[in-house]
Write a protein that holds these residues in place. Structure first.
Motif, PDB file in Angstrom:
ATOM      1  N   GLN A   1      62.749  73.512  40.205  1.00 30.82           N
ATOM      2  CA  GLN A   1      63.592  72.640  41.010  1.00 30.82           C
ATOM      3  C   GLN A   1      63.366  71.188  40.602  1.00 30.82           C
ATOM      4  O   GLN A   1      62.257  70.803  40.218  1.00 30.82           O
TER       5      GLN A   1
ATOM      6  N   ALA B   1      68.828  65.967  40.550  1.00 30.36           N
ATOM      7  CA  ALA B   1      69.961  65.961  39.617  1.00 30.36           C
ATOM      8  C   ALA B   1      71.059  65.086  40.202  1.00 30.36           C
ATOM      9  O   ALA B   1      70.919  64.520  41.283  1.00 30.36           O
TER      10      ALA B   1
ATOM     11  N   VAL C   1      68.820  70.537  41.308  1.00 27.15           N
ATOM     12  CA  VAL C   1      69.047  71.691  40.443  1.00 27.15           C
ATOM     13  C   VAL C   1      67.931  72.686  40.700  1.00 27.15           C
ATOM     14  O   VAL C   1      66.754  72.308  40.765  1.00 27.15           O
TER      15      VAL C   1
ATOM     16  N   ILE D   1      77.099  67.674  35.599  1.00 29.00           N
ATOM     17  CA  ILE D   1      75.773  67.567  36.215  1.00 29.00           C
ATOM     18  C   ILE D   1      74.847  66.831  35.264  1.00 29.00           C
ATOM     19  O   ILE D   1      74.839  67.088  34.056  1.00 29.00           O
ATOM     20  N   SER D   2      74.060  65.919  35.822  1.00 25.04           N
ATOM     21  CA  SER D   2      73.031  65.237  35.051  1.00 25.04           C
ATOM     22  C   SER D   2      71.667  65.571  35.631  1.00 25.04           C
ATOM     23  O   SER D   2      71.457  65.507  36.839  1.00 25.04           O
ATOM     24  N   GLY D   3      70.755  65.938  34.752  1.00 30.72           N
ATOM     25  CA  GLY D   3      69.383  66.199  35.184  1.00 30.72           C
ATOM     26  C   GLY D   3      68.477  65.009  34.947  1.00 30.72           C
ATOM     27  O   GLY D   3      67.257  65.160  34.892  1.00 30.72           O
TER      28      GLY D   3
ATOM     29  N   ALA E   1      68.077  75.565  33.599  1.00 33.14           N
ATOM     30  CA  ALA E   1      67.447  74.578  34.474  1.00 33.14           C
ATOM     31  C   ALA E   1      66.274  73.906  33.770  1.00 33.14           C
ATOM     32  O   ALA E   1      66.069  72.691  33.886  1.00 33.14           O
TER      33      ALA E   1
ATOM     34  N   LEU F   1      67.862  71.412  31.250  1.00 30.84           N
ATOM     35  CA  LEU F   1      68.520  70.269  31.866  1.00 30.84           C
ATOM     36  C   LEU F   1      67.512  69.313  32.496  1.00 30.84           C
ATOM     37  O   LEU F   1      67.660  68.094  32.430  1.00 30.84           O
ATOM     38  N   LEU F   2      66.473  69.873  33.139  1.00 32.45           N
ATOM     39  CA  LEU F   2      65.471  69.043  33.802  1.00 32.45           C
ATOM     40  C   LEU F   2      64.367  68.582  32.859  1.00 32.45           C
ATOM     41  O   LEU F   2      63.471  67.848  33.275  1.00 32.45           O
TER      42      LEU F   2
END
Length: 850
Positions: free
Chosen positions: A100, A103, A121, A164-166, A199, A202-203
């Motif tokens: 988690q 985001a 996210v 979506i932006s992480g 995930a 992205l993170l």
């Protein structure tokens, strides 16, 4: 006595109604605070329980979440390779990783606020009960599912594409489904579920996970598996019963809601305090007016104890009925609070309204006890009534005792002394630097000041109203003035209720204006850059990608760029973490304004640090001293090479500065806290800011701000907070206005024969109404002046206690003028019912009054 009390309440319905309103407001606030927080807590508890359903053990970081920058602080993580280690333990059926992080969901045309709910996210791991509401779960890299609550509130449909932006560039995803948390559609924030691998990418988690969900084999013993996991896990990880985790999450939520609960209870307490003045004054006047009636009861054989009980029974009946109504009002207020938060973009989970037995008992006890205690002194006064009182033609107007003034002066002297001590200490070290002792002294002094004005108001009534009403020329106005002056106790207690409400409003107004002016002055004097690039979303400490600075540096019109980063560390002997800011020595003055620097930032590098002077003086640091910092449980000794004073004549909580490179080496995933931009002298700041914004359009989590925009954001945030607090405090002001209505209504009843005689000698109905209105306005203005005086004094003192020597005191003259105008309006409005009753009085019946 019960029949007498019931008949008395029934025969004076308007008085009973006004008495009840004074209690309803306070009980309503108390009830609303508990109902709202209990309902919200139940919704979250159900959601937490549902997400751990079917999971036996959770393996997660040994340390608790911090408040620092980046995912590893807000969401501590452990090595993802531990999944295999956990899965290999005997008795474990499955081990599923969970991830988690913050985001940003980009929706065209939607305006986001840094103070609104965050976006998250999460990885759809298959563990727990994230239940599909529509569509399906994400199964590929470009797919996402969104929680059903956010899908509805943000108008996101299954099948459409979203970005979506992480923390870096925004990427496009297809919405393949919506989900809920068990029976709950959403938790207020927006949750975006991806596959675990997506995930992680992205993170930028680097294979680390927030937790591992463990399901045991049917015949496995929980305690044995927990013990074995404890033996194979590294020190930074721990295994716990999933039920204990859910309970801990619920406890943390309860602690977080505790502040909001206390916040609402404070206003309920203030409303009850003001209401208690109203109830006390009303019963005191009623007892005085019923002197002949009560004396006749004594003649007929009633004992003193029965007289006391007759008054207390009335108070009990009023308090019980008002408290029951207050409980209903509280349920309505809880709905209103939810609606208001929803209007600001805060969508909360809904589990219905929860009226627990605790809430019912507390509401009833508080309401009834307040009414009984307020009526106790007037009730005890009935014991002084003798049968001879039946011969009196008018209630006795006793003079104000001198001891009130003596005690009031003593309390006022104590208040001024405590405030003086607190202000003197705050000039050296205020709450903004972490020392709240001066603020505590000032707060106690302000409470004593309110108490002293309550006592002194009784001796100030005659002279002050004489001055305020000196301009009265008409007979009606002069009579109204003298009516208010000849009952100083009654007038003082009525005005005091208004004084408390308006005094608190004025205090908040002065404090907020002073803090706002101080902050804006500090920003204007300390904001040396032309443009600031920083996080734009909820997690202001999450930072921005390090490549942003290089991207901005190449934009037309940009002259110089200064990077700032940060890390958390502990000082020698301290347990709490403090912020350590990283700066580039050659560009630091673009990012931060200094009044003076002892030593040099040019010497800032590995193993060195710079310290703010107020902090250096506090802990006794000088140039050349070595500070033993602890970062990530590792010692990092650093030599002091610079001691500085910040520009803007204010202090900052971030008192320790390291070099940018030193901080970057300590970060698990390097990110910048902010980037300060200096515009080329030949370029236009607005045009350059627009080009920077356009260049960073693919980074929705990054905000571009100029000085003017930053000032507007600060003003908007402060005004919103002040408006909410002032709005809640106005409830107590309305209760005080009800007190004026009740006091005048009782006064008209008391002066029935007097009013009849005035009408008999030629006073018109219009003159009677003007007399009552003028008396009402004088009482309202008297209470307002006392409240404004206290507000100016306490607001000034609290401002210094918060900010210290660098405070820029501001007086909101518009608020002060509005308070005076409001007092006039309130006075006129409060006189409507009493004036109407007095004007419509039958002259012959009034003269014959016995």
């Amino acid at each position: 006595m019960l029949r007498v009390a019931l008949k008395n309440l029934w025969d004076h319905k308007i008085r009973t109604l006004l008495l009840g309103l004074a209690v309803v407001a306070g009980v309503g606030f108390v009830t609303a605070s508990y109902v709202f927080t209990d309902s919200l807590s139940l919704a979250f508890q159900d959601a937490f329980a549902s997400t751990t359903e079917g999971i036996d053990i959770e393996v997660g970081p040994a340390r608790s979440p911090g408040s620092g920058m980046g995912g590893d602080e807000a969401f501590p993580r452990i090595d993802g390779d531990l999944v295999e280690t956990v899965a290999g333990v005997d008795g474990v059926a499955s081990a599923t990783p969970y991830l988690q992080g913050f985001a940003t969901l980009v929706i065209e045309g939607e305006e986001r606020s840094a103070f609104g709910p965050p976006d998250f996210v999460v990885s759809w791991s298959g563990a727990g009960t994230l239940s599909v509401r529509e569509g399906r779960r994400p199964e590929a890299a470009g797919e996402v599912a969104i929680d059903a609550g956010s899908a509805e509130s943000r108008s996101v449909d299954v099948g459409e594409s979203i970005r979506i932006s992480g923390g870096g560039r925004a990427e496009e995803y297809e919405v393949v489904g919506t989900f809920g948390f068990g029976e709950t559609a959403g938790l207020g924030a927006t949750f975006l579920a991806l596959t675990h691998d997506e995930a992680d990418r992205l993170l930028d988690a680097g294979g680390r996970v927030n937790s591992i969900s463990v399901v045991l084999e049917p015949d496995a013993e929980l305690d044995r598996v927990l013990t074995e996991l404890g033996s194979v896990l590294p020190p930074e990880a721990r295994a716990r019963d999933s039920r204990a985790v859910a309970e801990e999450q619920a406890a943390q939520l309860q602690e977080g809601l505790g502040f909001f609960n206390t916040f609402l209870l404070v206003f309920g307490g203030i409303a009850l305090l003001v209401g208690s003045f109203v109830v006390y004054n009303a019963f005191r006047v009623v007892v005085a007016q019923r002197g002949r009636e009560l004396a006749l009861l004594r003649v007929l054989g009633a004992t003193r104890r029965q007289l006391v009980w007759s008054v207390l029974i009335e108070a009990l009946l009023v308090g019980t009925l008002a408290s029951l109504i207050g409980l209903g009002v509280g349920l309505g207020l809880a709905v209103v609070i939810r609606a208001l938060l929803g209007a600001t973009g805060t969508d909360l989970p809904d589990a219905g309204l929860v009226l627990s037995p605790r809430t019912f008992v507390v509401g009833m006890v508080v309401g009834v006890a307040t009414t009984l205690l307020s009526a106790l002194v007037p009730a005890l006064r009935t014991t002084r009534i003798s049968p001879m009182e039946a011969l009196r033609d008018q209630p006795e107007f006793r003079p104000v005792k001198r001891w009130w003034a003596v005690v009031g002066v003593f309390l006022l002297a104590a208040a001024v002394t405590l405030v003086g001590l607190g202000v003197t200490r705050a000039f050296e070290e205020a709450a903004i630097t972490g020392n709240t002792d001066p603020l505590l002294l000032v707060g106690i002094g302000c409470l004593l000041a309110f108490a002293s004005f309550f006592l002194l108001a009784r001796v100030m009534v005659r002279p002050v109203l004489g001055v305020i009403g000196r301009g009265a020329r008409s007979t009606s106005a002069r009579l109204g003035r003298e009516n208010a002056r000849r009952t100083p106790r009654r007038t003082a207690v009525t005005a005091t209720a208004l004084m408390i409400g308006l005094g608190l409003v004025a205090t908040v107004a002065v404090l907020s204006r002073s803090v706002e002016d101080t902050i804006l002055q500090a920003v204007e004097e300390g904001f040396t850059a032309d443009i600031l690039v920083q996080p734009a979303e909820f997690d202001a400490l999450a930072g921005i990608p390090v490549e942003i600075a290089d991207e901005v540096a190449g934009i037309e019109g940009v002259g110089q760029v200064a990077r700032l980063n940060m890390v958390l560390g502990r000082l020698p002997g301290g347990t709490a973490e403090t912020t350590l800011v990283g700066v580039e020595p050659d560009t630091v003055e673009l990012a931060i304004a200094f009044d003076s620097v002892e030593g040099s930032f040019d010497d800032l590098g590995p193993g060195t640090l710079a310290v703010q002077r107020i902090e250096a003086d506090k802990v006794g640091l000088a140039l050349g001293d070595v500070v033993e910092l602890t970062i990530e449980d590792q010692p990092h000794p650093a030599e002091v090479v610079a001691i500085f004073d910040l520009g803007g004549d204010v202090s900052d909580a971030a008192s320790y500065y390291l070099s940018y490179e030193s901080v970057a080496d300590l970060q698990a995933a390097p990110r910048d806290f902010a980037v300060a931009v200096g515009v080329d002298p030949t370029a236009d700041i607005g045009d350059t800011a627009a080009r920077v914004t356009e260049a960073l359009a693919d980074f929705p989590g990054v905000g571009v701000t100029t000085l003017g925009e930053l000032v507007e954001q600060i003003q908007s945030a402060l005004n919103a907070v002040v408006g909410m607090v002032a709005g809640l405090l106005l409830m107590s002001v309305l209760v005080a206005v009800v007190g004026i209505v009740l006091t005048l209504y009782l006064a008209v009843y008391e002066r029935t024969r007097e009013t009849g005689l005035l009408r008999a000698v030629g006073m018109t109905r219009g003159q009677v109404r003007r007399m009552i209105r003028f008396e009402s306005v004088l009482i309202a203005v008297f209470g307002t002046l006392l409240g404004i005086a206290l507000g100016l004094f306490c607001g000034w003192a609290l401002s210094i206690g918060v900010v210290g020597d660098g405070v820029r005191l501001g007086v909101p003259w518009a608020w002060i003028a509005g308070g005076l105008i409001g007092a006039l309006v309130a006075g006129v409005a409060a006189a409507v019912i009493p004036a109407r009753r007095a004007a419509r009085m039958d002259v012959l019946a009034a003269i014959a009054y016995e």
